[in-house]
Design an enzyme around this catalytic site. Structure first.
Site, PDB file in Angstrom:
ATOM      1  N   ASP A 287       0.863  -1.178   0.000  1.00  0.00           N
ATOM      2  CA  ASP A 287       0.000   0.000   0.000  1.00  0.00           C
ATOM      3  C   ASP A 287       0.905   1.235   0.000  1.00  0.00           C
ATOM      4  OD1 ASP A 287      -2.143   1.716   0.022  1.00  0.00           O
ATOM      5  OD2 ASP A 287      -3.220   0.674   1.608  1.00  0.00           O
TER       6      ASP A 287
HETATM    7  C1  NOJ Z   1      -4.069   3.926   0.236  1.00  0.00           C
HETATM    8  C2  NOJ Z   1      -5.230   3.004   0.272  1.00  0.00           C
HETATM    9  O1  NOJ Z   1      -5.208   2.245   1.450  1.00  0.00           O
HETATM   10  C3  NOJ Z   1      -5.326   2.068  -0.916  1.00  0.00           C
HETATM   11  O2  NOJ Z   1      -6.547   1.402  -0.862  1.00  0.00           O
HETATM   12  C4  NOJ Z   1      -5.168   2.821  -2.190  1.00  0.00           C
HETATM   13  O3  NOJ Z   1      -5.307   1.967  -3.302  1.00  0.00           O
HETATM   14  C5  NOJ Z   1      -3.822   3.493  -2.161  1.00  0.00           C
HETATM   15  N1  NOJ Z   1      -3.777   4.440  -1.071  1.00  0.00           N
HETATM   16  C6  NOJ Z   1      -3.525   4.213  -3.447  1.00  0.00           C
HETATM   17  O4  NOJ Z   1      -4.306   5.338  -3.576  1.00  0.00           O
END
Ligand code: NOJ
Length: 756
Positions: A287
């Site tokens: 993530d």
């Molecule tokens: C953080 C989020 O937890 C995730 O779901 C997302 O895809 C990423 N950021 C990218 O934006």
């Protein structure tokens, strides 16, 4: 004495959707010859995802990053899209870097691209797998036409705590429903064959956030999780496995700590379970900066150690933090990060690019004409309206207030959210535009041409786009708008009261410690409901999570949960309000009476002292009824359904048999309607505690007035499996109760015995 039977479940080496038409050998040969030519820096480049940046006109990439592409140091871009922009960058990678490896453009296409669909929790309330698949398919068509080949969706986290704002992004609290929806969304994004992945209208999907991110303690975003292996296996992992079985091409590791080992450094999850047990052949992306955050978790002293731990655990690509590229070369040189580990990660990423068809034709996703033609088409809007309508859940309809008459006299629409187009879209809309959205007020006006429809915001509208401004406005306890709202209610014949959450109150980083109505909305509701006297009044809740609304449940004659329904929200709400469509949604999450009941979910474990026991020392609250306000699976219709003749094909089955469960459902009202028939099971006695009920099947059926249908489910022994005492899947003989009904707390019951 029961005897134990441990079933071995076959692990498919090749994803289920693999078709003979896809040439695995050619893929392998291509990837190996390319890998053999790569330097360590080029390899790490493939594992590095760079962020884009934003200007007022859209996403862009800085000249420095363009240099990085030329140097072969960028494997993927994050949230950069647009057929022209992506083509320009792709050209640099393909024509100006040494090996010409195309870039994989990944983006958060969560519930639609330009045609925004309901927030995923809302869509889940439709229990309509075909419609959900179609929604993902349309998102793929639009996103791929904008140069995107990879979406960071679906989120398949089970969420049992409504304080956690990201509950809006998933399919709710149930493992079975969540698993079926996970498969549907993967099929929608990717299609059903590996060969089809290279079509210019599919995108690679990502099941996220692996794993147990939704179990954040106290519902506080990014907080630690600490659940047993049994709960992990029984509750949180099955939707991920369902996505893997549906051939999902990537997973995203979670931000969360899981019992002392953060998900992004969790070898048990990312390698032992995902790859060895499930045979996952795709790649794992971290993530956003979650590798860097391993230092904040306190399991790495520096970036290099964070990067090493993540890659050794099984994270193939680093999102945004650049740690792999910056910090890993010396570790590869010293052998602290073995070359075979690095090579394997690179293989997985190259494979994804190959499957996306990028090596065959890197520009297949970059046709600006197609981008316009395929975006926000009337057909896409129609599909969005259809599922939005089916996502609405009717909680209450005393005295058949609904549907409203089309000649209602003066209509009062009260509540600032009624005219809030941004909130109609919900959170996570990368390229959705508020001018495309029909908010509730516009939908009502359009449905009642020439009628006297008046509007009062009642509570402060959100002005200004920032997150802080929106939250401050929603939590504002200012009551200065109440008098005008009350006066309008008094002078009107029908009142539509719109309450709930701005989109900035639901989604990532929007945990709430109090999930009642925000700000002064409840005070407003009390005054408006009182002023309405006995006039028809409907509460429309627009929300991304369950809300604790005991006052409304008691005092409002009618309540519709309308979530945040996307570009067609106003139309869908009007379809239901005026009876063009009949409500058919069912709650995919439990609504509590009070926030303090959270986490609250239907498939809880029994306790030694159930709240229903007569003596004082039982498992209840002294201040609030322990039961849900509205249970999982619940939702009313303008018609009524009767259940009878629950029948089992046999009173007892063996381990190799299947049990057929049938129930007859009749539309006993005067309107056509759809019912979601639900099948639950309880394992009466086992070697470990089992939930009081578990969903095992559902069917959404449409019935004309008076029509009767026999609905049939097949239960197999493996549907009754659980994570046993010896840390393996187990099916135990014994007695089970089966329930078939309209929600998790209703239904007819029967029993059967599983024998060995
Ligand atoms: C953080 C989020 O937890 C995730 O779901 C997302 O895809 C990423 N950021 C990218 O934006």
């Amino acid at each position: 004495m029961k005897r134990w039977i441990v079933l071995a479940f076959a692990i498919a080496a090749v994803p289920a959707a693999a078709q003979p038409a896809y040439d695995m050998q050619a893929e392998r040969a291509f990837v190996e010859q390319l890998l053999a030519r790569m330097t360590v820096e080029e390899k790490l480049g493939q594992l590095t995802q760079y962020p884009g940046e934003w200007t007022s006109t859209g996403p862009w990439v800085s000249p420095t990053n363009e240099g990085e592409i030329r140097a072969g140091r960028v494997g993927s871009f994050f949230n950069i899209f647009g057929a022209e922009t992506t083509k320009r960058l792709q050209r640099i990678a393909v024509e100006e870097s040494r090996l010409g490896i195309p870039i994989l453009f990944g983006a958060d296409v969560i519930h639609g691209h330009r045609t925004v669909f309901p927030v995923p929790l809302g869509e889940a309330a439709s229990w309509n797998l075909e419609a959900i698949e179609r929604g993902a398919r349309i998102a793929a068509v639009e996103a791929s036409a904008a140069g995107i080949q990879w979406t960071f969706a679906p989120m398949v986290d089970i969420a049992r705590d409504a304080r956690w704002g990201r509950i809006a992004e998933g399919a709710g609290e149930d493992t079975y429903l969540g698993s079926r929806i996970a498969e549907a969304r993967v099929r929608g994004f990717q299609g059903t064959t590996l060969a089809g992945l290279s079509a210019d209208s599919t995108v690679l999907a990502t099941a996220k956030h692996f794993a147990a991110y939704g179990a954040a303690e106290a519902g506080r975003e990014y907080n630690a999780t600490d659940i047993s292996e049994r709960t992990l296996r029984d509750v949180y992992l099955p939707p991920f496995q369902a996505a893997v079985d549906a051939s999902v091409q990537s997973l995203m590791s979670g931000f969360n700590d899981l019992g002392g080992v953060p998900a992004t450094a969790n070898h048990h999850l990312l390698t032992e379970i995902l790859r060895k047990e499930w045979g996952f052949g795709g790649f794992v992306v971290s993530d956003y900066t979650s590798i860097f955050e391993l230092m904040n978790h306190g399991i790495a002293a520096d970036s290099a150690e964070a990067g090493r731990r993540a890659m050794m655990a099984g994270v193939d690509m680093s999102m945004v933090d650049g740690i792999y590229m910056r910090n890993l070369p010396p570790l590869v040189a010293s052998g602290a990060l073995p070359m075979p580990v690095l090579d394997e990660a690179v293989r997985r990423v190259l494979r994804a690019k190959y499957r996306a068809g990028l090596f065959a034709d890197p520009y297949r996703y970059n046709d600006p004409v197609r981008e316009v033609e395929r975006t926000l088409t009337p057909a896409h809007r129609r599909a969005a309206r259809a599922i939005a309508t089916q996502s609405i859940v009717m909680l209450k309809n005393d005295g058949d207030v609904l549907p409203l008459s089309r000649t209602p006299g003066r209509v009062a629409v009260i509540g600032a959210l009624a005219s809030d187009s941004l909130s109609a879209l919900g959170s996570w809309v990368l390229s959705g535009r508020k001018e495309d959205a029909i908010p509730i007020l516009a939908g009502i006006r359009e449905a009642l041409p020439g009628a006297d429809v008046r509007f009062e915001p009642g509570y402060p509208p959100v002005v200004g786009g920032s997150f802080e401004q929106a939250v401050a406005a929603m939590l504002d306890t200012d009551t200065s708008g109440h008098d005008a709202a009350v006066a309008l209610a008094r002078s009107s014949d029908v009142i539509v009261l719109v309450l709930g959450e701005h989109r900035e109150l639901a989604g990532e980083a929007t945990s709430r410690a109090d999930i009642g109505l925000p700000g002064a909305q409840e005070t407003l509701a009390r005054r408006v409901i009182e002023a309405a006297g006995g006039k028809p009044l409907v509460v429309l809740l627009t929300n991304g999570r369950p809300l604790a609304i005991p006052y409304l449940a008691d005092a409002a004659p009618a309540i519709l949960v309308t979530w945040q329904l996307g570009v067609e929200m106003g139309h869908a709400v009007a379809d239901i309000l005026f009876g063009d469509a009949n409500p058919s949604g069912k709650l995919p999450v439990t609504f509590p009476r009070a926030t303090g009941q959270e986490p609250l979910y239907y498939n809880l474990k029994p306790t030694g002292r159930p709240p229903t026991t007569a003596h004082k020392y039982n498992s209840k609250y002294v201040d609030v009824d322990w039961t849900p306000l509205y249970p999982f699976g619940f939702g009313l219709s303008y018609t009524t359904f009767a259940y009878d003749r629950l029948a089992l094909s046999a009173p007892r089955i063996g381990l190799r048999d299947a049990l057929t469960v049938s129930v007859e459902v009749t539309n006993t009202g005067t309107r056509a309607g759809a019912e979601v028939v639900q099948l639950y099971v309880r394992d009466e006695a086992a070697s470990v505690t089992r939930p009081v009920r578990e969903l095992k099947g559902f069917q959404r059926i449409e019935l004309a007035p008076g029509e009767r249908r026999t609905v049939t489910f097949v239960l197999r022994p493996e549907d009754l499996r659980f994570w046993g005492l010896d840390d393996a899947w187990t099916v135990e003989p014994g007695w089970f109760t089966v329930y078939a009904g309209p929600s998790s707390v209703q239904g007819l019951e029967a029993r059967f015995e599983l024998t060995h």
